[in-house]
Structures are given as structure tokens and as C-alpha cells.
Design a protein around this motif. Structure first.
Motif, mmCIF file in Angstrom:
data_model
loop_
_atom_site.group_PDB
_atom_site.id
_atom_site.type_symbol
_atom_site.label_atom_id
_atom_site.label_comp_id
_atom_site.label_asym_id
_atom_site.label_seq_id
_atom_site.Cartn_x
_atom_site.Cartn_y
_atom_site.Cartn_z
ATOM 1 N N VAL A 74 -7.977 0.831 -4.892
ATOM 2 C CA VAL A 74 -8.509 0.074 -6.030
ATOM 3 C C VAL A 74 -7.483 -0.952 -6.515
ATOM 4 N N ILE A 75 -6.220 -0.541 -6.624
ATOM 5 C CA ILE A 75 -5.167 -1.460 -7.059
ATOM 6 C C ILE A 75 -4.989 -2.598 -6.049
ATOM 7 N N ALA A 76 -4.968 -2.251 -4.766
ATOM 8 C CA ALA A 76 -4.802 -3.275 -3.721
ATOM 9 C C ALA A 76 -5.978 -4.240 -3.703
ATOM 10 N N LEU A 77 -7.187 -3.744 -3.886
ATOM 11 C CA LEU A 77 -8.371 -4.600 -3.896
ATOM 12 C C LEU A 77 -8.374 -5.523 -5.107
ATOM 13 N N ALA A 78 -7.905 -5.035 -6.244
ATOM 14 C CA ALA A 78 -7.824 -5.890 -7.428
ATOM 15 C C ALA A 78 -6.913 -7.083 -7.170
ATOM 16 N N LYS A 79 -5.776 -6.829 -6.532
ATOM 17 C CA LYS A 79 -4.847 -7.916 -6.206
ATOM 18 C C LYS A 79 -5.482 -8.894 -5.221
ATOM 19 N N TYR A 80 -6.162 -8.357 -4.234
ATOM 20 C CA TYR A 80 -6.806 -9.179 -3.209
ATOM 21 C C TYR A 80 -7.832 -10.129 -3.827
ATOM 22 N N LYS A 109 0.167 -6.732 -14.034
ATOM 23 C CA LYS A 109 0.845 -7.652 -13.110
ATOM 24 C C LYS A 109 -0.158 -8.472 -12.308
ATOM 25 N N THR A 110 -1.286 -7.863 -11.985
ATOM 26 C CA THR A 110 -2.320 -8.558 -11.214
ATOM 27 C C THR A 110 -3.002 -9.636 -12.037
ATOM 28 N N GLY A 111 -3.040 -9.450 -13.347
ATOM 29 C CA GLY A 111 -3.680 -10.432 -14.219
ATOM 30 C C GLY A 111 -5.127 -10.135 -14.516
ATOM 31 N N LEU A 112 -5.493 -8.848 -14.514
ATOM 32 C CA LEU A 112 -6.862 -8.469 -14.846
ATOM 33 C C LEU A 112 -7.111 -8.602 -16.344
ATOM 34 N N ALA A 113 -8.367 -8.764 -16.690
ATOM 35 C CA ALA A 113 -8.769 -8.818 -18.090
ATOM 36 C C ALA A 113 -9.172 -7.420 -18.546
ATOM 37 N N PHE A 114 -9.307 -7.266 -19.873
ATOM 38 C CA PHE A 114 -9.705 -5.974 -20.423
ATOM 39 C C PHE A 114 -11.219 -5.798 -20.340
ATOM 40 N N TYR A 115 -11.630 -4.582 -20.298
ATOM 41 C CA TYR A 115 -13.036 -4.208 -20.188
ATOM 42 C C TYR A 115 -13.693 -4.225 -21.563
ATOM 43 N N GLN A 116 -14.832 -4.906 -21.655
ATOM 44 C CA GLN A 116 -15.616 -4.959 -22.888
ATOM 45 C C GLN A 116 -14.723 -5.334 -24.067
ATOM 46 N N ASP A 117 -14.730 -4.513 -25.115
ATOM 47 C CA ASP A 117 -13.945 -4.854 -26.308
ATOM 48 C C ASP A 117 -12.644 -4.070 -26.406
ATOM 49 N N LEU A 118 -12.178 -3.504 -25.289
ATOM 50 C CA LEU A 118 -10.917 -2.778 -25.309
ATOM 51 C C LEU A 118 -9.756 -3.735 -25.573
ATOM 52 N N LYS A 119 -8.707 -3.208 -26.186
ATOM 53 C CA LYS A 119 -7.510 -3.992 -26.498
ATOM 54 C C LYS A 119 -6.424 -3.828 -25.441
ATOM 55 N N ASN A 120 -6.663 -2.940 -24.489
ATOM 56 C CA ASN A 120 -5.737 -2.727 -23.378
ATOM 57 C C ASN A 120 -6.542 -2.175 -22.200
ATOM 58 N N PHE A 121 -5.868 -1.648 -21.194
ATOM 59 C CA PHE A 121 -6.570 -1.175 -19.996
ATOM 60 C C PHE A 121 -7.049 0.264 -20.106
ATOM 61 N N VAL A 125 0.843 -1.203 0.000
ATOM 62 C CA VAL A 125 0.000 0.000 0.000
ATOM 63 C C VAL A 125 0.874 1.246 0.000
ATOM 64 N N GLU A 126 1.899 1.257 0.834
ATOM 65 C CA GLU A 126 2.803 2.412 0.881
ATOM 66 C C GLU A 126 3.541 2.597 -0.437
ATOM 67 N N ARG A 127 3.960 1.496 -1.043
ATOM 68 C CA ARG A 127 4.666 1.574 -2.328
ATOM 69 C C ARG A 127 3.798 2.225 -3.397
ATOM 70 N N ILE A 128 2.573 1.736 -3.530
ATOM 71 C CA ILE A 128 1.676 2.250 -4.566
ATOM 72 C C ILE A 128 1.357 3.718 -4.314
ATOM 73 N N GLU A 129 0.992 4.033 -3.080
ATOM 74 C CA GLU A 129 0.657 5.410 -2.712
ATOM 75 C C GLU A 129 1.822 6.355 -2.987
#
Length: 307
Positions: A136-142, A63-75, A28-32
């Protein structure tokens, strides 16, 4: 602002169960620290600083391994604002059994940028809203590590909140609000609330049973979600939850900011050194645990009355 079965908690900070350790104070400290660094130049929309912030968030989602939203080709969800380009950053965790029901975790990653002169010229925006974006980033990893979400989880960092909510407005037009079960918008959680540690408030608390459901999931702890104590400031309509809330979504903002006395709000002094990062980590854990029955499809918050 213009947040493997039931995890049991003990009195005081949230219990360090195996799952709860997934939200790590060091990370958390790193990201912040990165988001609120001078390198980001105050993260003003349309500047190189916000481009750097976007790239950092995109890398964390990758790095977390999330997928893209709808038909986007990236984040990146790109859009135009008065002839200029801007982008939200979005990643998803598809739901296992209810993929067409969405739970959103959001924050805005833009801030005020820089002054033209002075020894300290950078509005670092550590609390507003690098703290929410960090959450948000920390919750995605969780949630990615747990892998227990029956509903689809959408993690989004909005741009343009400080200049009119352009990012959340565009995002809201890209999604069917009837499919959005809940929105956890997280705004300024880096300082203690008026009640002290292990507490936060929910804007529009009375407009749905969202807060009641969250608190029920925390019934074995001393962490408290309170109603917004600043009703005259109309905070429910001043952050990125507002557009979807107007469409009937139980979209609420979680915050700790003392809006009647937050001395660093929209000031150059809003820096990482002013934050209580330990307490902020506990708030992120509380959000994770309190959302459990919603992301698992057990509870569905009541709808907000449409405007």
C-alpha cells in the motif's frame, strides 16, 4: 488474513520501464523490514508496538505527499473498540476528473503481538500483513509520482483485522459504498503462490469482473491473477474487503498465501527472512499496472451481489 499510458511487459518479470522503476525493490525491503522489526513488538492492537507502526505509516504517507481523508486533520482515523482507542491510517490522492469515484488500496497493519515467554517472543507478522501494508505504501508513492489518476485513490492501513475486522468495519461506515468503484485489498504476498513466481490469486474472483479487468491490463506479460484456489476456506469473507463487498462493492483480496500449507502463518517464524522480496516487488508492480484502466476511469468493475 482472518494485494503514462499502458506499460508493456515482457515474458518473465515486469519490464523496467521508467514508470515501473518507481516501485523499487530496495525501498520495498526497507519498508517491510521496519514494519516487521522487533521494535514493532508484533503490532498487536492497543499496544505501543502498533502505535509505532502507525507512526511509521503516517510518516511514509506524509513524505509521499498524500492528502487527508474527508475532514480528518491528520492521517489517523480514530475510533473506539470496547472502550479503547484504535486507529486506521488513511491518505488520499484526489482524482483529477472523477474525484467522487473512489478506488481503495488497503491492507491491515496489526498482527498478534508477543508471547509472555520464550527465546523468540515476537509475532513479527512479516507476511501477515506487513507485506500488504508495504504494498500500500509503495503503491501510494507510485501513483503520486505518476499523477495520472482520474479517480480518487484511497490508501488505508487497517487495524484490528486479527481480532474481528474492527478497522475496516469502521472505515466502511465512513464512506458511501456507492462511490467506491473498486477495492484492492492486499493480504500476504510475501511468499510464492501455489503456481510459483509472477502469480497471485483474487478472492471472490467469480463475484465480479474485477479479476478479468486486471488480467486484461497484464495481457502482454506472463503474470497471472488466478481465482482463489481455496474456496472451502471462504477467504473472501475473512479479510478487510468483506464489509464493503457485503455492500455491493467489487472489493477483493489479492494474495499469494498457500493457505493449505503456509508453515509460517500465525507463527513466530513469520519473519522477513522467510519472504521472497524480489517476487513480492514484482507482485506490487503487477497490482499497479493491472489497476491502470480502473484508476484512469476507463474501466468500472461490475458490482458484487449485496448480502
Amino acid at each position: 488474513m482472518k494485494r503514462i499510458g499502458l506499460l508493456f511487459l515482457f515474458l518473465g518479470p515486469l519490464a523496467f520501464s521508467q514508470e515501473n522503476r518507481l516501485i523499487d525493490a530496495v525501498d520495498v525491503e526497507r519498508i517491510e523490514t521496519v514494519l516487521a522489526s522487533d521494535k514493532m513488538q508484533g503490532r498487536e492492537i492497543f499496544t505501543p508496538g502498533i502505535d509505532s507502526a502507525s507512526a511509521f505509516i503516517e510518516k511514509e504517507f506524509q513524505k509521499t505527499g498524500l492528502a487527508f481523508y474527508q475532514d480528518l486533520k491528520n492521517f489517523r482515523q480514530e475510533f473506539g473498540v470496547k472502550g479503547r482507542r484504535a486507529n486506521n491510517v488513511i491518505g488520499i490522492l484526489p482524482g483529477k476528473t472523477k474525484p467522487n469515484e473512489y478506488v481503495i488500496f488497503s491492507a491491515h497493519y496489526d498482527h498478534l503481538g508477543m508471547k509472555d515467554f520464550g527465546e523468540d517472543k515476537i509475532y513479527n507478522g512479516a507476511n501477515d500483513d506487513a507485506s500488504g501494508t508495504t504494498a500500500v505504501i509503495a503503491l501510494a508513492k507510485y501513483f503520486k509520482t505518476l499523477g495520472q489518476n482520474e479517480r480518487t485513490l484511497i490508501f488505508v492501513a487497517f487495524t484490528g483485522e486479527e481480532v474481528g475486522g474492527f478497522g475496516s468495519g469502521f472505515f466502511s461506515r465512513s464512506i458511501n459504498p456507492d462511490q467506491v468503484v473498486a477495492m484492492f485489498n492486499i493480504e500476504m504476498i510475501g511468499t510464492e503462490s501455489k503456481w510459483g513466481k509472477n502469480s497471485a490469486y483474487i478472492t471472490g474472483y467469480e463475484k465480479s469482473d474485477f479479476g478479468v479487468l486486471l488480467q486484461n491490463n497484464l495481457k502482454n506479460s506472463t503474470f497471472m491473477f488466478q481465482p482463489d484456489p481455496y474456496p472451502s476456506q471462504k477467504l473472501f469473507y475473512r479479510s478487510d474487503n468483506a464489509t464493503l463487498a457485503a455492500l455491493g462493492v467489487p472489493a477483493h483480496t489479492i494474495s499469494t498465501s498457500k493457505m493449505d500449507s503456509e508453515q509460517n502463518y500465525h507463527q513466530l517464524s513469520d519473519e522477513v527472512t522467510t519472504l521472497d522480496l524480489k517476487n513480492m516487488t514484482e507482485i506490487i508492480k503487477a497490482i499497479a499496472i493491472s489497476s491502470e484502466s480502473i484508476i484512469k476511469g476507463i474501466d468500472t468493475p461490475s458490482r458484487v451481489k449485496k448480502l
